[in-house]
Write a protein that holds these residues in place. Sequence first.
Motif, PDB file in Angstrom:
ATOM      1  N   LYS A   1       0.837  -1.205   0.000  1.00  0.00           N
ATOM      2  CA  LYS A   1       0.000   0.000   0.000  1.00  0.00           C
ATOM      3  C   LYS A   1       0.873   1.257   0.000  1.00  0.00           C
ATOM      4  N   PHE A   2       1.953   1.231   0.796  1.00  0.00           N
ATOM      5  CA  PHE A   2       2.874   2.366   0.893  1.00  0.00           C
ATOM      6  C   PHE A   2       3.510   2.660  -0.462  1.00  0.00           C
ATOM      7  N   ILE A   3       4.077   1.637  -1.097  1.00  0.00           N
ATOM      8  CA  ILE A   3       4.831   1.891  -2.329  1.00  0.00           C
ATOM      9  C   ILE A   3       3.902   2.281  -3.472  1.00  0.00           C
ATOM     10  N   ASN A   4       2.687   1.756  -3.489  1.00  0.00           N
ATOM     11  CA  ASN A   4       1.723   2.165  -4.518  1.00  0.00           C
ATOM     12  C   ASN A   4       1.340   3.629  -4.346  1.00  0.00           C
TER      13      ASN A   4
ATOM     14  N   LEU B   1      11.190  -6.085  -3.151  1.00  0.00           N
ATOM     15  CA  LEU B   1      11.059  -6.850  -1.909  1.00  0.00           C
ATOM     16  C   LEU B   1       9.613  -7.233  -1.618  1.00  0.00           C
ATOM     17  N   VAL B   2       8.684  -6.354  -1.966  1.00  0.00           N
ATOM     18  CA  VAL B   2       7.267  -6.663  -1.776  1.00  0.00           C
ATOM     19  C   VAL B   2       6.844  -7.836  -2.657  1.00  0.00           C
ATOM     20  N   ASN B   3       7.429  -7.901  -3.849  1.00  0.00           N
ATOM     21  CA  ASN B   3       7.002  -8.916  -4.813  1.00  0.00           C
ATOM     22  C   ASN B   3       7.802 -10.213  -4.756  1.00  0.00           C
ATOM     23  N   ILE B   4       8.912 -10.226  -3.983  1.00  0.00           N
ATOM     24  CA  ILE B   4       9.656 -11.478  -3.810  1.00  0.00           C
ATOM     25  C   ILE B   4       8.771 -12.482  -3.075  1.00  0.00           C
ATOM     26  N   ALA B   5       8.695 -13.676  -3.615  1.00  0.00           N
ATOM     27  CA  ALA B   5       7.912 -14.763  -2.995  1.00  0.00           C
ATOM     28  C   ALA B   5       6.457 -14.364  -2.776  1.00  0.00           C
ATOM     29  N   LYS B   6       5.909 -13.592  -3.723  1.00  0.00           N
ATOM     30  CA  LYS B   6       4.523 -13.155  -3.569  1.00  0.00           C
ATOM     31  C   LYS B   6       3.565 -14.342  -3.611  1.00  0.00           C
ATOM     32  N   SER B   7       3.878 -15.334  -4.440  1.00  0.00           N
ATOM     33  CA  SER B   7       3.023 -16.522  -4.504  1.00  0.00           C
ATOM     34  C   SER B   7       3.036 -17.269  -3.169  1.00  0.00           C
ATOM     35  N   ALA B   8       4.203 -17.281  -2.503  1.00  0.00           N
ATOM     36  CA  ALA B   8       4.294 -17.924  -1.185  1.00  0.00           C
ATOM     37  C   ALA B   8       3.465 -17.158  -0.169  1.00  0.00           C
ATOM     38  N   ASN B   9       3.434 -15.823  -0.297  1.00  0.00           N
ATOM     39  CA  ASN B   9       2.633 -15.001   0.607  1.00  0.00           C
ATOM     40  C   ASN B   9       1.142 -15.271   0.409  1.00  0.00           C
ATOM     41  N   LEU B  10       0.740 -15.428  -0.850  1.00  0.00           N
ATOM     42  CA  LEU B  10      -0.658 -15.755  -1.139  1.00  0.00           C
ATOM     43  C   LEU B  10      -1.010 -17.127  -0.574  1.00  0.00           C
TER      44      LEU B  10
END
Length: 373
Positions: free
Chosen positions: A322-325, A350-359
């Motif tokens: 939210k911050f970076i957007n 960094l926000v998008n690294i391992a985004k699938s793992a976060n989901l």
Amino acid sequence: MINTNDNLHGSSQAKSASLSSALTALINQQPELLSTPDRSFPLGLWQRLAEKNILTPRLSSLQHEACSYAAIADAARLMTQYSGLPGLAMSWLMQQLLIEIITRSDSLLIKEKYLPELLAGKTLCALSISEPKAGAHPKYLTTRADKTEAGYVLNGEKTYVTNGPNAGIFIILAISSVINERKQFTAFLVPADSKGLSIKPMQGFDALSPTTHCGLVLQNCEVPASCVLGEIGSAFDSISKPFRELEDILMLSPLAGAMQSLIDELRQLKEGVLTHEQLGQLLAISDSVAFIGLQAAAQLDKTDHDVSPASLIITGKLLTEKFINKVKELTTGLPLNERISSLINDIDVLVNIAKSANLAKQITLAEQYLDKE
């Protein structure tokens, strides 16, 4: 200059202040240690950290007692806030985690041969798990370790090896057997100059300086049995999974430091670039991620978790997104200096690294909740 009293409150406040004070004092006194005009890794800084006993504070702190994860996380936040380099703090955290893995080895040879240079800050260790078109998912990894009389022969290709171009030693995960159609992974400690190991440059990934990334090509790379790290066949569960969770938790603090550094830079860019309302929103997110990061790290020092680590990781990443957007929206069309552009890019990466793992973590939380009904 950094205000070394700028530490979040908590049970580990004294250790956090001590480590943060030592770290920021060194950087304040010798800012040239951060300079890498040729984009090389600042090993000079690494060696000074080692001399001050703050390169691996989990192993030896200023009080000759292992520092808490909370103290390390808060120091990483300040390191990033001052330097504007989340990649620097990421490397500092990763090296500590990797060196800890090596210290847990039962092999005296491994400890005597490879630890001294790492602990002195003269070289780096790099973890190699991910593979082209496979990521780090065990189902799709293919690099093999075939047993021989003398040890093992490694064959395969790795990618996105953080600090690989500057590493003197690699921890490489490879399939050592298949049991009931399930791949068994073993970790091997492989020197960078090993015959059959070659560095494959990576194009198109320009972020997180001063870290660099590369691929590895393993062609009949022979390693002795003495270079097996940990229990044979257990590396994915004993190394890969714990490392990923520790990294996800500890990197929340550098993210908060990067956000604060970016806010400071934006305020200097142009008068009125941020309204009070916008500035307050960005500060609220940065402060919240800093608090979440410190609390998540503090839980690593306890046996019982007050909150699921996954919940803290998810929330921290969502707030950062939210911050970076919002920052991207506010800076559209503005001439940005190199530091601001780099910070925006690094936070975004960094926000998008391992985004699938976060989901996947979010889905798991939902399933656990629904199972209780």
